[in-house]
Design an enzyme around this catalytic site. Structure first.
Site, PDB file in Angstrom:
ATOM      1  N   LYS A 124      20.003  -8.905   1.990  1.00 12.97           N
ATOM      2  CA  LYS A 124      19.061  -8.927   0.820  1.00 12.97           C
ATOM      3  C   LYS A 124      19.619  -7.977  -0.035  1.00 12.97           C
ATOM      4  O   LYS A 124      20.185  -6.580   0.081  1.00 12.97           O
ATOM      5  CB  LYS A 124      17.631  -7.936   1.348  1.00 12.97           C
ATOM      6  CG  LYS A 124      16.754  -8.082   0.284  1.00 12.97           C
ATOM      7  CD  LYS A 124      15.449  -7.446   0.938  1.00 12.97           C
ATOM      8  CE  LYS A 124      15.404  -5.857   1.099  1.00 12.97           C
ATOM      9  NZ  LYS A 124      13.997  -5.579   1.303  1.00 12.97           N
ATOM     10  N   ARG A 141       7.357  -7.561   5.628  1.00 17.76           N
ATOM     11  CA  ARG A 141       7.915  -7.047   6.607  1.00 17.76           C
ATOM     12  C   ARG A 141       7.669  -5.909   6.936  1.00 17.76           C
ATOM     13  O   ARG A 141       7.856  -5.134   8.004  1.00 17.76           O
ATOM     14  CB  ARG A 141       9.461  -7.548   6.533  1.00 17.76           C
ATOM     15  CG  ARG A 141      10.207  -7.165   5.496  1.00 17.76           C
ATOM     16  CD  ARG A 141      10.843  -5.806   5.740  1.00 17.76           C
ATOM     17  NE  ARG A 141      12.192  -5.383   4.975  1.00 17.76           N
ATOM     18  CZ  ARG A 141      12.526  -4.314   4.809  1.00 17.76           C
ATOM     19  NH1 ARG A 141      11.730  -3.158   5.026  1.00 17.76           N
ATOM     20  NH2 ARG A 141      13.486  -4.033   4.179  1.00 17.76           N
ATOM     21  N   GLN A 199       2.617  -0.963  -2.034  1.00 13.75           N
ATOM     22  CA  GLN A 199       2.761  -1.543  -0.698  1.00 13.75           C
ATOM     23  C   GLN A 199       1.511  -0.758   0.188  1.00 13.75           C
ATOM     24  O   GLN A 199       1.199  -1.598   1.217  1.00 13.75           O
ATOM     25  CB  GLN A 199       3.921  -0.664  -0.074  1.00 13.75           C
ATOM     26  CG  GLN A 199       4.352  -0.750   1.344  1.00 13.75           C
ATOM     27  CD  GLN A 199       4.595  -2.343   1.580  1.00 13.75           C
ATOM     28  OE1 GLN A 199       5.195  -3.035   0.723  1.00 13.75           O
ATOM     29  NE2 GLN A 199       4.251  -2.948   3.045  1.00 13.75           N
ATOM     30  N   GLY A 219       7.545   5.243   4.027  1.00 12.91           N
ATOM     31  CA  GLY A 219       8.069   5.394   2.446  1.00 12.91           C
ATOM     32  C   GLY A 219       9.384   5.980   2.423  1.00 12.91           C
ATOM     33  O   GLY A 219      10.155   5.837   1.353  1.00 12.91           O
ATOM     34  N   LYS A 224      14.575  11.620   0.596  1.00 13.29           N
ATOM     35  CA  LYS A 224      13.207  11.190   0.470  1.00 13.29           C
ATOM     36  C   LYS A 224      12.673  12.143   1.799  1.00 13.29           C
ATOM     37  O   LYS A 224      13.115  12.254   2.693  1.00 13.29           O
ATOM     38  CB  LYS A 224      12.892   9.868   0.421  1.00 13.29           C
ATOM     39  CG  LYS A 224      12.996   9.040  -0.831  1.00 13.29           C
ATOM     40  CD  LYS A 224      12.406   7.930  -0.425  1.00 13.29           C
ATOM     41  CE  LYS A 224      12.144   6.918  -2.005  1.00 13.29           C
ATOM     42  NZ  LYS A 224      11.695   5.537  -1.626  1.00 13.29           N
TER      43      LYS A 224
END
Length: 321
Positions: free
Chosen positions: A67, A110, A138, A220, A226
């Site tokens: 991807k 997914r 999302q 997330g 993050k």
């Protein structure tokens, strides 16, 4: 080679199909029949975008591919979603490209399916209140998928800008569920399952507000730096993930490991629980946490289902290469 456009994806796969595909590929990963290749994810220095590749191979299903895409934070200015990506599937026997598949919806589905799989295998059976932290694009996918895994009666939610919670409220109310916008403290006190789905680089959910027996789903954090939950919450919880290598480098676990509050050996692949080689939750009071970093094999597994459906329904265009 087949082309499956983004606009066709919604009619080609169901949430149940996604759940099954993701559950199966997690199990295959834990058996070491499938593996992900190292992730490439970089800031490109243009439009504040993050761009990269996720790829892998599953020897059981022969899914092979990648991807390509990332996160463009200013896309809302152009009426586009921030996440943009495309999946390339290859024939494992010849190496030829067999399909190019639009991946924006697949990525959302997914990701939600991974959260749902973790709830199905780790949340308490008597979980009745679902907490959602975050209300971006999302969040709705997460809510719909997770609601299918337990007989929830109430949804509580928090977002930095509360007005964005209206979309989540509609989903809950349409299902006949009570919905309440709450503080993070109230959310932790009420929730049996908490899903965090933000793009935060600092802890949003603190350990102190999470009650015993909660299953926390962190969806997330997929980039170095993050962070959605405090490191001491990760340290407290029995911690599971899609892939340990990603969890410790780009997932929620990176921070607890950096502080020495968690070791890599303490992080369990969710596939081991699916396969029955790990018991998963060990008590009703145990806090469990799923660090969903998002692996390329999830995308490939779902894209393979989409491709078969597209060919059967005449929604795929065949082209010469």
């Amino acid at each position: 080679m087949y082309l499956v456009p983004e606009r066709a994806i919604a009619e080609l796969i169901s949430a149940r199909d996604c759940f099954t595909a993701v559950e199966q590929v997690f199990a295959s990963m834990a058996r070491r029949s499938a593996y992900n290749f190292p992730v490439i994810r970089e800031a490109i220095g243009h439009r504040d975008a993050l761009y990269g590749f996720k790829s892998g191979f599953d020897r059981d299903s022969l899914a092979l591919g990648l991807k390509s895409g990332g996160y463009w934070p200013h896309n809302h200015e152009r009426g586009l979603i921030n996440h943009q990506s495309t999946i390339f599937l290859f024939d494992a026997d010849t190496g030829k490209c067999k399909a190019v598949v639009g991946a924006n919806l697949i990525t959302a589905l997914r990701t939600a399916a991974a959260a749902a799989v973790s709830v199905a295998h780790l949340a308490r059976k008597d979980a009745r209140t679902l907490g959602i932290v975050g209300a971006g694009h999302q969040a709705g996918f997460q809510l719909r998928a997770v609601l299918e895994q337990r007989p929830f009666g109430k949804v509580v939610a928090w977002n930095r800008t509360p007005d964005k919670l209206a979309a989540l409220e509609k989903i809950a109310v349409d299902r006949g569920l009570e919905f309440q916008a709450v503080s993070l403290e109230e959310l932790g006190a009420q929730s049996d399952v908490i899903v965090t789905i933000t793009s935060s680089f600092a802890p949003v959910l603190e350990n102190a507000v999470v009650k015993d027996g909660t299953h926390v789903v962190c969806m997330g954090t997929d980039t170095k730096g993050k962070q959605e939950v405090s490191a001491d919450l990760v340290a407290r919880a029995a911690t599971f993930t899609d892939e340990v290598a990603q969890a410790v480098t780009i997932g929620e676990c990176q921070h607890a490991l950096a502080l020495g509050a968690k070791t890599e050996a303490e992080i369990i692949e969710i596939g081991a629980v699916i396969n029955g080689t790990h018991p998963g939750r060990t008590s009703e009071r145990e806090v469990t946490l799923f660090d969903g970093t998002g692996v390329g094999l999830q995308d490939l597994a779902v894209a393979e289902v989409v491709l078969r459906s597209a060919i059967e329904k005449g929604a795929a265009t065949e082209v010469e290469m």
